[in-house]
Design a protein around this motif. Structure first.
Motif: not given
Length: 614
Positions: A474-480, A514-534
């Motif tokens: 499992k890869a390391v997650s970068q918490q936001l 449950n309302n059709g939304a997601i919350q991203v709490n962590g991303v891969p280390t190579l991924l910038a926060e502003n590129n999560v949606s893309t």
């Protein structure tokens, strides 16, 4: 000689016909929903279990059927929609060939309960493999309830070709969208494995689109409307900045029937000319109304491909209507040479009159006049005070005495260029590296020149790294610090939920609401926060449903998608250190020659090839 041509039994003929009508569970959903709409229902309920393999049930409050009609409906070519061949060119209903129920009953267990409004009791029929097992009188509400169980129970080969439950559910959802979008005057409920999937009330077209695809769709829609003698067009197109890499949000409806038309799709794309990137497609929800006599919908078994009499005129009208909407709502830039923007006045000043500005000047002011009053006598007014330059020698004193050689003084200057082309070399390896056109990394090897495509090389590096993270550890997650909140439709949410385990191994930390939304709490280390949606949009747009049948292929697809999204782009400038790291990481890969999309990563230009150029 004995005769060899024989008449097939009805149950065999029905199974052969089922091959055209019923390709997968989604085909059954389409036929049953269309029958419910033709019955005049204004409330329809769809119930699905195990991706439609175990149960597909449609309950409506339509007209219902009599006892005789209920039994006759399962015979081949039995229909109430047409009486003669000429009726095929004046169709206002969905199904008309009368093969759907007969084909479905041939390869599944079917339970039917129906009742007309003026009847006291209803009729219940049980069928298995075209054979009627039971028929009885039951108490049931007005309308029809038709349950299809154990699809392809008597054709194991066809059942084995069905995909996973998640894949089949997505196909069912696609068919549900196509029916629900064109009928906002009907309320729909969709239940999957006992849980509510959709609950769509009676509403407008715009509200139906927003309810199906999520609240974020509302800001993307631009209305389209055109009324001509040839065609009436209404609907919505999506703004160019929200164009996607897939064609998922492209819907054409002709006379309340979903159709596929590459020719009309080209008209929409032509209207967006100059507003879209080369690899994106516009979204649209367009409803066409034409004379039924000018359209042939019987050229394909699924009735999704149609033929228009005057396609060229329809093309021109559709293209012009969309271009007009893009300009009318200021989506496309418009050049206006007539209006003078210098004369534009704010709304708050529209009733105010203009006044000549006044300037006050002191005519008696003299900047060179000395002011002699009190202690300030002798100070000149208007002239700046001159600072004392006493002690300037201290600025140039050196510690340890004056320098004897001025060449030892370090001054800041530009680098001296001794030649037009400077050689860049790595001290440790001795390799010469440089970047060509910000696309290729060029290095010298014993046999000639090595040319590496930087984008494909980085794709291969990231692909193997992501694949190892998913399958091995499992890869390391970068918490936001600030979680990212995103909204998606039910179909996209189902895809993300099915990929959640793979995404977690990559380093994503996603919480589903449950309302059709997601919350991203962590991303891969190579991924910038502003590129999560893309990145997530790219995953949803290009994820191949047909190939993700097991965990390994699913992991491979995800690794390929993320490596393509995060790789170094063509046109990105690289330092010498970055170039060296790229070369080292590439040749440490298991398969450095090919990218994840099986394209060549590098090539060697041999000395003989170079000498032949001279």
């Amino acid at each position: 000689m004995a005769d060899v041509i024989k008449l097939l039994p009805d149950h065999v003929a029905n199974q052969i016909a089922a091959g055209e009508v019923v390709q997968r569970p989604a085909s059954v959903v389409k036929e049953l929903l269309e029958n419910a709409i033709d019955a005049g229902a204004d409330a329809i309920k769809l119930i699905v279990k195990d991706g439609g393999k175990t149960l597909i049930q449609v309950v409506d409050n339509g007209d219902g059927m009599s006892e005789t009609d209920a039994r006759l409906a399962f015979e081949r070519h039995a229909t109430s929609k047409i009486n003669k061949a000429e009726d095929l060119f004046n169709l206002n209903t969905k199904g008309f060939r009368g093969e759907a129920l007969a084909s479905i009953a041939a390869i599944a267990h079917v339970d039917l309960q129906t009742k007309k409004d003026d009847a006291e009791v209803g009729t219940a029929i049980k069928i298995a493999g075209s054979s009627i097992k039971a028929q009885e009188v039951v108490v049931t509400p007005k309308g029809t309830s038709l349950a299809v169980k154990n699809l392809f129970f008597n054709i194991p080969a066809r059942r084995n070709f069905l995909k996973s439950d998640q894949v089949e559910l997505r196909h069912i959802t696609d068919e549900f969208h196509r029916v629900a979008l064109v009928h906002p005057n009907i309320s729909f409920q969709f239940y999957n494995n006992g849980a509510e999937y959709f609950n769509l009330p009676i509403e407008s077209h715009r509200q139906r689109i927003v309810h199906v695809f999520g609240n974020k769709m509302n800001e993307r829609l631009v209305p389209v409307s055109e009324d001509t003698d040839v065609v009436k067009i209404h609907g919505f197109i999506c703004k160019p900045e929200f164009a996607r890499k897939s064609r998922g949000e492209q819907f054409f409806f002709a006379n309340n029937r979903y159709i596929k038309s590459p020719y009309l799709n080209h008209a929409v794309t032509a209207a967006f000319e100059g507003l879209l990137k080369s690899d994106t497609h516009p979204g649209y929800f367009l409803f066409l109304e034409v004379n039924p006599a000018t359209i042939d919908i019987n050229i394909h078994p699924t009735k999704t491909e149609v033929k228009f009499d005057d396609e060229h005129t329809l093309y021109a009208i559709l293209r012009s209507a969309i271009k007009h909407s893009l300009g009318q709502f200021n989506v496309a830039p418009v050049l206006d040479f007539e209006s003078n923007h210098d004369l534009d006045m704010p709304y708050a000043y529209k009733d105010k009159s203009t006044q000549m500005p006044t300037v006050s000047v002191d005519a008696a002011f003299n900047p060179f006049q000395e002011k002699k009053s009190g202690s300030n006598a002798g100070i000149k007014v208007g002239l700046p005070k001159k600072e004392s330059t006493k002690g300037w020698e201290n600025l140039y004193e050196f510690e340890g005495g004056e320098p004897t050689n001025f060449s030892s003084i370090q001054v800041e200057s530009s680098f001296e260029t001794t030649s037009l082309f400077t050689e860049q070399s790595d001290n440790e390896t001795g390799q010469n590296l440089f970047q060509l056109q910000r696309k290729y990394v060029v290095s010298t090897v014993k046999s000639g020149l090595l040319l590496i495509n930087q984008n494909r090389a980085h794709q291969r590096i990231l692909f193997e790294r992501f694949l190892k993270d998913i399958t091995v550890n499992k890869a390391v997650s970068q918490q936001l610090l600030f979680p990212v909140h995103l909204e998606y439709g039910q179909k996209d949410l189902s895809i993300l939920k099915s990929l959640n385990e793979v995404l977690e191994n990559l380093g994503f930390d996603i919480h589903f609401d449950n309302n059709g939304a997601i919350q991203v709490n962590g991303v891969p280390t190579l991924l910038a926060e502003n590129n999560v949606s893309t990145v997530l949009d790219t995953v949803l747009a290009t994820y191949d449903n047909e190939q993700a049948t097991d965990s390994f292929s699913q992991a491979e697809i995800m690794a390929r998608l993320l490596s393509t999204s995060l790789a170094i782009r063509t046109g990105q400038e690289l330092t010498i250190e970055a170039q060296q790291n790229l070369v080292n990481d590439l040749f440490a890969c298991k398969e450095p020659k090919l990218s994840p999309h099986n394209k060549k990563v590098y090539t060697i230009l041999g000395l003989n090839e170079i000498e032949n150029k001279f």
